[in-house]
Design a protein around this motif. Structure first.
Motif, PDB file in Angstrom:
ATOM      1  N   HIS A 179      -5.851  -6.587   2.178  1.00  0.00           N
ATOM      2  CA  HIS A 179      -5.838  -5.352   1.391  1.00  0.00           C
ATOM      3  C   HIS A 179      -4.848  -5.563   0.244  1.00  0.00           C
ATOM      4  O   HIS A 179      -3.663  -5.259   0.361  1.00  0.00           O
ATOM      5  CB  HIS A 179      -5.451  -4.160   2.275  1.00  0.00           C
ATOM      6  CG  HIS A 179      -6.462  -3.918   3.361  1.00  0.00           C
ATOM      7  ND1 HIS A 179      -7.532  -3.077   3.186  1.00  0.00           N
ATOM      8  CD2 HIS A 179      -6.569  -4.440   4.601  1.00  0.00           C
ATOM      9  CE1 HIS A 179      -8.260  -3.073   4.297  1.00  0.00           C
ATOM     10  NE2 HIS A 179      -7.698  -3.899   5.162  1.00  0.00           N
ATOM     11  N   ASP A 207      -4.513  -4.137  -2.563  1.00  0.00           N
ATOM     12  CA  ASP A 207      -3.959  -2.937  -3.195  1.00  0.00           C
ATOM     13  C   ASP A 207      -2.695  -2.447  -2.509  1.00  0.00           C
ATOM     14  O   ASP A 207      -1.861  -1.781  -3.129  1.00  0.00           O
ATOM     15  CB  ASP A 207      -5.006  -1.821  -3.241  1.00  0.00           C
ATOM     16  CG  ASP A 207      -5.568  -1.475  -1.866  1.00  0.00           C
ATOM     17  OD1 ASP A 207      -5.623  -2.361  -0.980  1.00  0.00           O
ATOM     18  OD2 ASP A 207      -5.968  -0.320  -1.674  1.00  0.00           O
ATOM     19  N   THR A 208      -2.513  -2.797  -1.224  1.00  0.00           N
ATOM     20  CA  THR A 208      -1.327  -2.357  -0.478  1.00  0.00           C
ATOM     21  C   THR A 208      -0.469  -3.523   0.001  1.00  0.00           C
ATOM     22  O   THR A 208       0.487  -3.317   0.751  1.00  0.00           O
ATOM     23  CB  THR A 208      -1.736  -1.498   0.738  1.00  0.00           C
ATOM     24  OG1 THR A 208      -2.642  -2.262   1.548  1.00  0.00           O
ATOM     25  CG2 THR A 208      -2.379  -0.200   0.305  1.00  0.00           C
TER      26      THR A 208
END
Length: 91
Positions: free
Chosen positions: A38, A40-41
């Motif tokens: 992930h 984005d995180t």
């Protein structure tokens, strides 16, 4: 997860992100480990699945990934060394 009255709620399968992998459990019984990035995180999520139900997950920060890889690599090196030793003992 728990619902309003404390009952257990398990997440059902969602599509695996484009940057992920599924590993089937050697015991069978529709068990699997899903690993997904992930970006984005800045997380890698390891989740345990039984059939199409997520039974648990663990979030690993991208900074922790090299340590996990090093541990897995060290275990693999040891497993190969043990296998070679066994092979030579049989001959």
């Amino acid at each position: 997860m728990t619902g309003a009255e404390g009952e257990s709620i398990m997440a059902t399968a969602r599509p695996l992100p484009a940057t992920g992998e599924i590993f089937l459990d050697a015991r069978g019984d529709d068990r699997a480990l899903r690993i997904s990035w992930h970006y984005d995180t800045d997380l890698v999520v390891l989740s345990l699945w039984r059939e199409n139900v997520c039974t648990g997950s663990f979030r690993l920060t991208v900074d922790e990934v090299p340590e996990l890889i090093a541990m897995l690599r060290g275990g693999l090196d040891t497993a190969y060394a043990v296998a070679r030793t066994r092979r030579h003992e049989v001959c």
